[in-house]
Design a protein around this motif. Structure first.
Motif, PDB file in Angstrom:
ATOM      1  N   ALA A 164      -3.893  -2.744   2.940  1.00  0.00           N
ATOM      2  CA  ALA A 164      -5.063  -2.398   2.864  1.00  0.00           C
ATOM      3  C   ALA A 164      -5.018  -0.451   3.070  1.00  0.00           C
ATOM      4  N   LYS A 165      -5.329   0.005   4.099  1.00  0.00           N
ATOM      5  CA  LYS A 165      -5.247   1.520   4.452  1.00  0.00           C
ATOM      6  C   LYS A 165      -3.740   2.276   3.889  1.00  0.00           C
ATOM      7  N   ILE A 166      -2.841   1.338   3.428  1.00  0.00           N
ATOM      8  CA  ILE A 166      -2.037   2.192   2.434  1.00  0.00           C
ATOM      9  C   ILE A 166      -2.051   2.164   1.083  1.00  0.00           C
ATOM     10  N   ILE A 167      -2.399   1.488   0.975  1.00  0.00           N
ATOM     11  CA  ILE A 167      -2.901   0.957  -0.450  1.00  0.00           C
ATOM     12  C   ILE A 167      -4.112   2.346  -1.023  1.00  0.00           C
ATOM     13  N   GLU A 168      -4.765   1.693  -0.517  1.00  0.00           N
ATOM     14  CA  GLU A 168      -6.343   3.029  -0.250  1.00  0.00           C
ATOM     15  C   GLU A 168      -5.852   3.793  -0.262  1.00  0.00           C
ATOM     16  N   GLN A 169      -5.176   4.797   0.609  1.00  0.00           N
ATOM     17  CA  GLN A 169      -4.826   5.874   0.529  1.00  0.00           C
ATOM     18  C   GLN A 169      -3.351   6.803  -0.324  1.00  0.00           C
ATOM     19  N   ALA A 170      -2.978   5.346  -0.528  1.00  0.00           N
ATOM     20  CA  ALA A 170      -1.948   6.321  -1.718  1.00  0.00           C
ATOM     21  C   ALA A 170      -2.932   6.220  -3.331  1.00  0.00           C
ATOM     22  N   ASN A 171      -3.772   5.457  -3.132  1.00  0.00           N
ATOM     23  CA  ASN A 171      -4.354   5.840  -4.260  1.00  0.00           C
ATOM     24  C   ASN A 171      -5.085   6.362  -4.585  1.00  0.00           C
ATOM     25  N   VAL A 172      -5.627   7.023  -3.877  1.00  0.00           N
ATOM     26  CA  VAL A 172      -6.402   7.895  -3.528  1.00  0.00           C
ATOM     27  C   VAL A 172      -6.524   9.437  -4.526  1.00  0.00           C
ATOM     28  N   SER A 173      -4.843   9.202  -4.967  1.00  0.00           N
ATOM     29  CA  SER A 173      -4.730  10.565  -5.687  1.00  0.00           C
ATOM     30  C   SER A 173      -3.665   9.872  -7.183  1.00  0.00           C
ATOM     31  N   ALA A 174      -3.619   8.330  -6.878  1.00  0.00           N
ATOM     32  CA  ALA A 174      -2.595   7.728  -7.830  1.00  0.00           C
ATOM     33  C   ALA A 174      -3.928   7.714  -9.224  1.00  0.00           C
ATOM     34  N   GLY A 175      -5.014   6.735  -8.100  1.00  0.00           N
ATOM     35  CA  GLY A 175      -6.353   6.093  -9.660  1.00  0.00           C
ATOM     36  C   GLY A 175      -6.488   5.668  -9.921  1.00  0.00           C
ATOM     37  N   PHE A 176      -5.532   4.273 -10.513  1.00  0.00           N
ATOM     38  CA  PHE A 176      -5.511   3.495 -10.618  1.00  0.00           C
ATOM     39  C   PHE A 176      -7.145   2.518  -9.881  1.00  0.00           C
ATOM     40  N   ASP A 177      -6.830   1.777 -11.191  1.00  0.00           N
ATOM     41  CA  ASP A 177      -8.261   0.652 -11.178  1.00  0.00           C
ATOM     42  C   ASP A 177      -7.755  -0.371 -10.608  1.00  0.00           C
ATOM     43  N   LEU A 178      -7.569  -0.255  -9.023  1.00  0.00           N
ATOM     44  CA  LEU A 178      -6.372  -1.919  -8.609  1.00  0.00           C
ATOM     45  C   LEU A 178      -7.370  -3.369  -8.659  1.00  0.00           C
ATOM     46  N   GLN A 179      -6.259  -3.809  -9.286  1.00  0.00           N
ATOM     47  CA  GLN A 179      -6.519  -5.159  -8.718  1.00  0.00           C
ATOM     48  C   GLN A 179      -5.823  -5.694  -8.219  1.00  0.00           C
ATOM     49  N   LEU A 180      -6.528  -6.277  -6.899  1.00  0.00           N
ATOM     50  CA  LEU A 180      -5.920  -6.601  -5.348  1.00  0.00           C
ATOM     51  C   LEU A 180      -6.417  -7.928  -4.882  1.00  0.00           C
ATOM     52  N   GLN A 181      -4.936  -8.697  -5.666  1.00  0.00           N
ATOM     53  CA  GLN A 181      -5.226 -10.095  -5.034  1.00  0.00           C
ATOM     54  C   GLN A 181      -3.682 -10.067  -3.712  1.00  0.00           C
ATOM     55  N   GLN A 182      -4.453 -10.873  -2.298  1.00  0.00           N
ATOM     56  CA  GLN A 182      -3.925 -11.502  -1.379  1.00  0.00           C
ATOM     57  C   GLN A 182      -2.817 -12.297  -1.560  1.00  0.00           C
ATOM     58  N   ASP A 183      -2.696 -13.171  -2.500  1.00  0.00           N
ATOM     59  CA  ASP A 183      -1.702 -14.073  -2.091  1.00  0.00           C
ATOM     60  C   ASP A 183      -0.615 -14.143  -2.839  1.00  0.00           C
ATOM     61  N   PRO A 184       0.599 -13.927  -2.011  1.00  0.00           N
ATOM     62  CA  PRO A 184       1.947 -13.682  -2.261  1.00  0.00           C
ATOM     63  C   PRO A 184       3.059 -14.666  -3.433  1.00  0.00           C
ATOM     64  N   TYR A 185       2.359 -15.806  -3.167  1.00  0.00           N
ATOM     65  CA  TYR A 185       3.195 -17.395  -4.046  1.00  0.00           C
ATOM     66  C   TYR A 185       2.209 -16.993  -5.080  1.00  0.00           C
ATOM     67  N   GLN A 186       4.002 -16.511  -5.554  1.00  0.00           N
ATOM     68  CA  GLN A 186       3.040 -15.307  -7.795  1.00  0.00           C
ATOM     69  C   GLN A 186       4.804 -15.605  -7.361  1.00  0.00           C
ATOM     70  N   PRO A 187       4.741 -16.875  -9.076  1.00  0.00           N
ATOM     71  CA  PRO A 187       6.005 -15.931  -9.981  1.00  0.00           C
ATOM     72  C   PRO A 187       6.919 -15.446 -10.132  1.00  0.00           C
ATOM     73  N   THR A 188       7.337 -14.625  -9.499  1.00  0.00           N
ATOM     74  CA  THR A 188       8.227 -13.352  -9.389  1.00  0.00           C
ATOM     75  C   THR A 188       8.829 -13.373  -7.893  1.00  0.00           C
ATOM     76  N   ASP A 189      10.284 -12.617  -7.840  1.00  0.00           N
ATOM     77  CA  ASP A 189      11.423 -12.508  -6.529  1.00  0.00           C
ATOM     78  C   ASP A 189      10.152 -12.166  -5.252  1.00  0.00           C
ATOM     79  N   VAL A 190       8.389 -11.404  -5.504  1.00  0.00           N
ATOM     80  CA  VAL A 190       8.135 -11.418  -4.665  1.00  0.00           C
ATOM     81  C   VAL A 190       7.580 -12.913  -3.215  1.00  0.00           C
ATOM     82  N   ALA A 191       7.730 -13.840  -4.033  1.00  0.00           N
ATOM     83  CA  ALA A 191       7.411 -14.882  -2.788  1.00  0.00           C
ATOM     84  C   ALA A 191       9.070 -15.634  -2.406  1.00  0.00           C
ATOM     85  N   SER A 192       9.824 -14.647  -2.281  1.00  0.00           N
ATOM     86  CA  SER A 192      11.416 -14.987  -1.774  1.00  0.00           C
ATOM     87  C   SER A 192      10.846 -14.402  -0.465  1.00  0.00           C
ATOM     88  N   PHE A 193      10.506 -13.499  -0.817  1.00  0.00           N
ATOM     89  CA  PHE A 193      10.736 -12.365   0.989  1.00  0.00           C
ATOM     90  C   PHE A 193       9.305 -13.054   1.788  1.00  0.00           C
TER      91      PHE A 193
END
Lengths: 609, 362
Positions: free
Chosen positions: A421-450
């Motif tokens: 949360a803190k890292i993303i908050e800091q990085a997004n202040v200058s990046a300026g995305f309309d962030l859609q944040l999700q807690q769930d790591p059980y995604q249909p992509t390689d992040v699930a393996s990690f």
């Protein structure tokens, strides 16, 4: 991004040599996407020649930014073996009864299920209804095997689940109607084979089940095959007082007390022949060694690692079952510019940026193959890791990051560590995305393996679109300015990770998906494309499939489905669950929100083959 | 042409339809850490935002933080214990004002109580408790010194400075505690303490505290207009259900109704151009707050600005008028977070110009 399906187990082969060249000028994200999504690489199907050429291209890019082969290796490639698909190699079935001895050989009459053992078995046949057993833990009381002895016998079961039961019953039974689950129930009771027939009152009535693309490596311990209505009729002729039609009718109310029976004076011989096509794919991995690592171990592999990854494989020409190509697009190259040349370009560009700065941790750049087959490349990496996985402090994944809409960037898996949360908050202040944040790591992509390996992780995603898994996912549709913003944002997050004094803590997220026996119960086709990037209430549609039931019902992109057939929908899981309750061809009321206005329409589901 | 001038406006033209991206572009979420955040106010140079957020470990209440918009760094400026709210940068100084209860010896106890309540799994509807221990403080970023400006029993909060940094307007419920209440008033205090809230003004050092409003119902959320000539605030009716935007002179005279919107219209803040006031209203549904804007004189009907699910409110334009910070729950869940977007001032002016005249209702 792969379609949601189960990951599978994989074997790993040895490394192949490729030497890193001298550092040259960086290649921009556009050039990388255009190269990977060109005709030349033929859609980068894992195991294909196009995938090999794409891997070579990626290796040349890694060499350009001066990334080194992983410690103890002299090349960038990490090959792995996998099952690329399966086909029927000539299954057959013989019915030997007093009346009509007959033999069947065509796939229209008998076809092995992809998870069948390759064997020939003979025996008497027991009709076991839908072959459904609801576990005692569910306190429901439904067991099609009650009172039956199937040991060393062949069971004949109906496909799907009782058609006319009330919604609640259907909802429960549907969860245990997956063919693999039915096979497991049969095997546990000692059956030597399971035959499946789609009853006359079910979708796909009387048809054998096409051997779907399936990455099963081994059989399930029994012979399993689907048979046509004709073959089933042949078997039922041994029980003249009964027919398949009548037997299904008796079961379709959901009545749990309809007994099964053994066909008298009948022996069936079934031979299943599944040909599994083994292939080899290649992950491509390199690293930027730490310049100033804490602990100062002489062994580079023992230093802390941050891993950045994206899959570079895609669907080839879409022959393997998870293409969404329209009829007029079938067989064409699926370019996969967003999925996932965009993520590959992002990892290379972040690597290029980080290569010019000091680092307190090793930064690994990994480009996975086999993702579209079910996270095979990243699972293989974790099964035989080239570096100790407990030294991997964080993993950042990029899958479909080239089609930003309305400044929205989805970041998922935040629940894997309290540092995010803190890292993303800091990085997004200058990046300026309309962030859609999700807690769930059980995604249909390689992040699930990690996540499964307890590594704090994040995955970045700019949302799905109408070109997803179609030949129209092309390089000209990528928004390169926003892709480069994602690169800078992620590079900034990586630098903040490198600067941490301690490794981020991993936290386990409970899986919210009901892990029932299976999800193959979904057999209706609605033609909706859900938006996976939102946690808003209801099911947001990122599109509808042209000509599909949803489009015919007047639904469109941006609509939020909140109720279907009387079931309220708050998320994608509710929706999947509600789909199980729909009947093909039977209109269902859909309540949805359009621009905040509540509306309703009628959707008539079609059959999914 | 002449005829049209006489009648002023072409009658019965439907009001133009807008969408959020007409006014707000590059929408971004500013805060992520912690359970909730909101009430972001700009530093006079537009480089920082001061806001309240629940992110202090062990404290389930808001504390005050500054956010540096160039580095993304945040720093807590409040004591860390107790409840705080409503921060504001003092122009021309290193000081930040906010309201806090940390002087209450029961602060820690209240924190633990709230944490235990949450651990029990129960949930309550959001409500602001108007803690009578709330007082206004000013914090020096240079010296770390914290100076108390109000001492009266009763909620003192919602403070903001005049553009020259010499005055503070704020809201106070002290009138519920400085005299013996009638039985009826006592009952009111229990169910709706904000009934007693009035707007006050004081010097920046806390001296010369003076009451500006004297009307039954919650008067709160006062801010100076950019030229310092007036104060804009929101006034609730006696029952606390309907609120509207008002302006007055800093001496409390010339109180003027700006909206008559028949809903809960609050958190007004004037754009630096002085042309219009941004505010939040639940006009479209009791729990669906959206941001609206209205011309500074209140001659027109308000124009809707936000079109997203959930709460949108507490709009604060940047000092140069090109950006807007606000609090929104658009990212899901009930809790708000701070958002930032580019603000289309020209389009806003055009929309206000084309808005229909306000129909007087009261």
């Amino acid at each position: 991004m792969m379609m949601r399906r189960f990951p599978v187990v994989v074997a790993l082969a040895s490394a192949v040599v490729l030497h890193a060249g001298a550092q040259q000028a960086p290649t921009g994200t556009r050039a990388v996407v255009e190269a990977l999504a060109s005709e030349r690489f033929e859609g980068r199907l894992a195991g294909s020649n196009g995938e090999r050429m794409a891997g070579d291209y990626i290796a040349s890019q890694l060499a350009k930014i001066g990334a080194k082969p992983l410690p103890g290796r002299d090349g960038y490639f990490l090959p792995f073996d996998f099952t690329a698909g399966s086909r029927d190699g000539g299954s057959s079935l013989t019915v030997a009864s007093a009346l009509h001895p007959s033999a069947f050989k065509t796939t229209a009459d008998v076809q092995a299920l992809s998870f069948s053992d390759n064997a020939e078995v003979s025996g008497p046949v027991v009709f076991a209804g839908y072959g459904i057993v609801v576990p005692d833990s569910q306190n429901f009381g439904y067991d099609n095997y009650a009172g039956l002895d199937v040991k060393n016998k062949i069971v004949l079961v109906l496909r799907y689940f009782p058609e006319d039961a009330d919604q609640k019953t259907r909802a429960i039974l549907a969860r245990y109607a997956d063919l693999r689950y039915k096979a497991m129930a049969a095997r546990q009771r000692g059956a030597v084979a399971m035959l499946v027939v789609a009853g006359p009152h079910s979708p796909n009535a009387g048809d054998t089940i096409p051997m779907s693309f399936d990455t099963a490596l081994a059989g399930s311990g029994l012979v399993a095959a689907s048979i046509s209505g004709k073959v089933a009729g042949e078997i039922f002729s041994a029980a003249p007082e009964n027919t398949l039609d009548a037997a299904q009718k008796a079961l379709d109310s959901g009545n749990p007390h309809v007994p099964g029976f053994t066909f008298p004076n009948l022996t069936v011989t079934v031979r299943a022949d599944v040909v599994r096509e083994k292939q080899s794919g290649r992950n491509v991995a390199a690293y930027l060694p730490a310049t100033d690592a804490p602990g100062n171990s002489a062994d580079n592999a023992e230093k802390p690692w941050v891993v950045l990854g994206a899959h570079y494989d895609h669907l080839g020409r879409g022959a393997n079952g998870n293409s969404l190509a329209g009829k007029d697009e079938m067989g064409r190259v699926h370019f996969g510019a967003d999925d996932n040349a965009s993520g590959t370009a992002a990892v290379l560009a972040i690597g290029e940026e980080l290569s010019r700065q000091p680092r307190r941790r090793n930064v690994m750049l990994t480009l996975w193959s086999g993702e579209e087959f079910g996270l095979i490349g990243s699972s293989a990496f974790m099964a035989t890791p080239p570096i100790p996985t407990d030294r991997i402090e964080a993993y950042l994944n990029f899958d479909m990051v080239g089609r930003m809409q309305d400044n929205k960037l989805t970041v998922q898996a935040l629940g894997t560590s309290p540092v995010w949360a803190k890292i993303i908050e800091q990085a997004n202040v200058s990046a300026g995305f309309d962030l859609q944040l999700q807690q769930d790591p059980y995604q249909p992509t390689d992040v699930a393996s990690f996540n499964l390996a307890s590594v704090p992780c994040l995955t970045f995603f700019t949302g799905t679109h109408a070109d997803y898994h179609r030949p129209t996912d092309t390089a000209d549709k990528i928004d390169y300015a926003d892709l480069d913003r994602v690169v800078r944002f992620a590079a900034s997050i990586t630098r903040k990770l490198e600067d941490l004094d301690r490794a981020p803590q991993f936290t386990k997220v409970d899986q919210s998906l009901p892990s029932g026996a299976g999800r193959a119960g979904v057999r209706v086709f609605t033609g909706t494309i859900p938006d996976y990037s939102t946690e808003m209430k209801g099911l947001l549609l990122s599109g509808v499939i042209g000509g599909g039931p949803a489009e015919q019902a007047g639904l469109q992109k941006g609509d939020v489905i909140v109720e279907i057939a009387g079931q309220s929908i708050t998320n994608i899981y509710d929706y999947t669950f509600a789909l199980e309750l729909l009947k093909i061809g039977q209109p269902a009321k859909v309540v949805y929100l359009r621009n905040g206005q509540r509306k309703d329409t009628t959707l008539t589901p079609a059959a999914r083959k | 042409m002449a005829v049209m001038c006489i009648f002023g406006q072409i009658p019965s033209a439907p009001p133009p339809q807008y969408k959020e991206s007409d006014f707000l572009t590059r929408v971004r979420r500013l805060t992520v850490e912690g359970k909730r955040a909101g009430e972001g106010y700009w530093s006079p140079d537009g480089q920082r935002i001061v806001f309240q957020s629940e992110r202090e470990p062990g404290n389930p209440f808001y504390q005050i933080y500054t956010l540096d918009l160039s580095t993304g760094e945040t720093a807590r400026v409040s004591p860390g214990i107790g409840k705080t709210t409503c921060p504001f940068f003092r122009p021309g100084s290193d000081e930040i004002l906010f309201a806090s209860t940390h002087a209450d010896p029961k602060s820690k106890e209240l924190q633990d109580e709230e944490l235990a309540f949450r651990a029990s799994g129960k949930e309550r509807r959001y409500s602001w408790d108007y803690d009578p221990e709330m007082d206004i403080y000013v914090y020096s970023q240079k010296t770390d010194a914290l100076k108390r400006l109000t001492t009266a029993r009763g909620y003192d909060a919602e403070g903001s400075y005049s553009p020259d940094g010499q005055w503070i307007v704020f809201s106070s419920m002290r009138n519920a505690y400085n005299r013996t209440l009638s039985a009826e008033e006592q009952k009111l205090l229990e169910v709706n303490p904000s009934y007693f809230a009035e707007i006050f003004i004081m010097h920046a050092d806390g001296s010369g505290q003076k009451q500006l409003t004297n009307t039954a119902g919650y008067d709160g959320g006062p801010f100076f207009t950019p030229d310092g000539s007036r104060i804009v605030w929101r006034r609730f009716d006696e029952k606390g259900l309907i609120a509207d935007v008002w302006t007055m002179k800093p001496d409390g005279s010339d109180q003027k109704r700006i909206t008559d919107f028949g809903s809960m219209s609050w958190a007004p803040y004037m754009h630096p151009s002085g042309e219009y006031i941004l505010f939040a209203s639940n006009k479209l549904g009791f729990e669906n707050f959206e941001i609206f804007m209205v011309d500074s004189q209140g001659t027109k009907e308000p124009v809707r600005v936000t079109y997203s699910d959930g709460f949108d409110g507490l709009p604060v334009p940047s000092p140069d008028g090109t950006r807007l910070a606000w609090t929104s729950s658009r990212s899901g869940g009930a809790a708000g977070q701070l958002f930032l977007a580019d603000w289309n001032h020209e389009k806003a002016l055009e929309a206000i110009r084309r808005a229909p005249l306000r129909k007087p209702k009261s």
